[in-house]
Design an enzyme around this catalytic site. Structure first.
Site, PDB file in Angstrom:
ATOM      1  N   HIS A  93       0.852  -1.196   0.000  1.00  0.00           N
ATOM      2  CA  HIS A  93       0.000   0.000   0.000  1.00  0.00           C
ATOM      3  C   HIS A  93       0.889   1.247   0.000  1.00  0.00           C
ATOM      4  O   HIS A  93       1.960   1.257   0.607  1.00  0.00           O
ATOM      5  CB  HIS A  93      -0.917   0.008   1.226  1.00  0.00           C
ATOM      6  CG  HIS A  93      -1.942   1.088   1.165  1.00  0.00           C
ATOM      7  ND1 HIS A  93      -1.660   2.383   1.499  1.00  0.00           N
ATOM      8  CD2 HIS A  93      -3.226   1.079   0.749  1.00  0.00           C
ATOM      9  CE1 HIS A  93      -2.741   3.130   1.305  1.00  0.00           C
ATOM     10  NE2 HIS A  93      -3.707   2.351   0.848  1.00  0.00           N
ATOM     11  N   GLU A 165      -3.740   2.292  -7.276  1.00  0.00           N
ATOM     12  CA  GLU A 165      -4.070   3.403  -6.389  1.00  0.00           C
ATOM     13  C   GLU A 165      -3.092   4.550  -6.636  1.00  0.00           C
ATOM     14  O   GLU A 165      -2.011   4.594  -6.025  1.00  0.00           O
ATOM     15  CB  GLU A 165      -3.942   2.973  -4.927  1.00  0.00           C
ATOM     16  CG  GLU A 165      -4.912   1.903  -4.515  1.00  0.00           C
ATOM     17  CD  GLU A 165      -5.230   2.010  -3.026  1.00  0.00           C
ATOM     18  OE1 GLU A 165      -6.403   2.187  -2.718  1.00  0.00           O
ATOM     19  OE2 GLU A 165      -4.302   1.951  -2.207  1.00  0.00           O
TER      20      GLU A 165
HETATM   21  P1  PGA Z   1      -9.325   6.535   0.572  1.00  0.00           P
HETATM   22  O1  PGA Z   1      -8.168   5.435   0.748  1.00  0.00           O
HETATM   23  O2  PGA Z   1     -10.516   5.818  -0.007  1.00  0.00           O
HETATM   24  O3  PGA Z   1      -9.552   7.065   1.933  1.00  0.00           O
HETATM   25  O4  PGA Z   1      -8.783   7.584  -0.379  1.00  0.00           O
HETATM   26  C1  PGA Z   1      -7.998   4.453  -0.220  1.00  0.00           C
HETATM   27  C2  PGA Z   1      -6.791   3.615   0.101  1.00  0.00           C
HETATM   28  O5  PGA Z   1      -5.748   4.165   0.480  1.00  0.00           O
HETATM   29  O6  PGA Z   1      -6.853   2.376   0.017  1.00  0.00           O
END
Ligand code: PGA
Length: 249
Positions: A93, A165
């Site tokens: 992540h 992401e």
């Molecule tokens: P968020 O986080 O939906 O709060 O932007 C997503 C993530 O980091 O998995």
């Protein structure tokens, strides 16, 4: 195919009582959300208790160590999370890779973690994403290299999920635009095929970053299999709305 919605609770909520309440609520809506697989990634401390009654929900860890045992203070191994009832592990992540260059986990460490997770028979949710986008579209090359370096050799593709992401969309005011995600989904599939051969076709692609009930339906139409949800997953009202929106999309 069922949509895959991963609720990444990050370091929330602060007490096991609140966590239990949120988990019970999540189980309830998940049981009604036909066509959606719901995976919850709570702080690891809560998993063993939750694993006693998961209902329609599966559990994920937010991070694991690449070694299965040993002198690694403060770390948790794949064998330990598996023993606590976990089926999925988020790996790499952005908040663990380090937001500054040279800090946090390296691609090589992440590849080793993906290997540990899949070797243990669990599914790795591998996160990749560029920090920023410039006019020259350098992010495509960045992603190509990041994915290549984050995949271990001979990875079991049946146990791999790819979560895209982009850092600029995590914790932001709005997600990536759906039409940009459409282009990105095609590019990511191409990268998966480049790295994994034809079995790359079966790897699910998720999008994550500031998704909520208003933006989820359009994003779900971009050729992705699901969503990685942060903030909108730790409030039962917003998560209920999000699952309903995905179910109705
Ligand atoms: P968020 O986080 O939906 O709060 O932007 C997503 C993530 O980091 O998995």
């Amino acid at each position: 195919m069922k949509a895959l919605i991963v609720a990444n609770w990050k370091m929330n909520p602060p007490t096991s009582r609140e966590a239990k309440k949120l988990f019970d609520g999540t189980k309830k809506i998940a049981s009604r959300a036909r066509g959606i697989t719901v995976v919850v990634a709570p702080p690891v401390l809560y998993t063993r208790e939750f694993a006693k009654h998961t209902g329609a929900v599966s559990l994920a860890a937010q991070n694991v160590h690449a070694e299965v045992r040993g002198s690694f203070t403060g770390e948790i191994s794949v064998l330990q999370v598996k023993d606590a009832g976990v089926k999925y592990c988020i790996v790499g992540h952005a908040e663990r890779r380090g937001l500054q260059e040279g800090t946090g986990e390296s691609d090589a460490q992440i590849a080793a973690k993906v290997q540990a997770v899949t070797n243990a028979g669990m599914t790795a949710i591998l996160c990749i994403g560029e920090k920023e986008r410039g006019a020259e579209a350098k992010h495509f090359n960045f992603l190509r290299e990041q994915l290549r370096a984050s995949l271990p050799d001979g990875v079991a593709t049946g146990r791999l999920v790819l979560a895209y992401e982009p850092l600029w969309a995590i914790g932001a005011s709005e997600p990536m635009r759906a039409r940009d995600m459409q282009e990105m989904a095609i590019f990511l599939r191409k990268l998966l095929l480049e790295n994994l051969g034809s079995s790359g076709q079966n790897v699910k692609i998720l999008y994550g970053g500031s998704v909520d009930a208003t933006t989820a339906p359009d994003l779900m139409k971009t050729g992705i299999a699901g969503l990685l949800v942060g903030r909108a997953s730790v409030d039962i009202r917003t998560f209920t709305e999000l699952l309903r929106a995905v179910a109705g999309a």
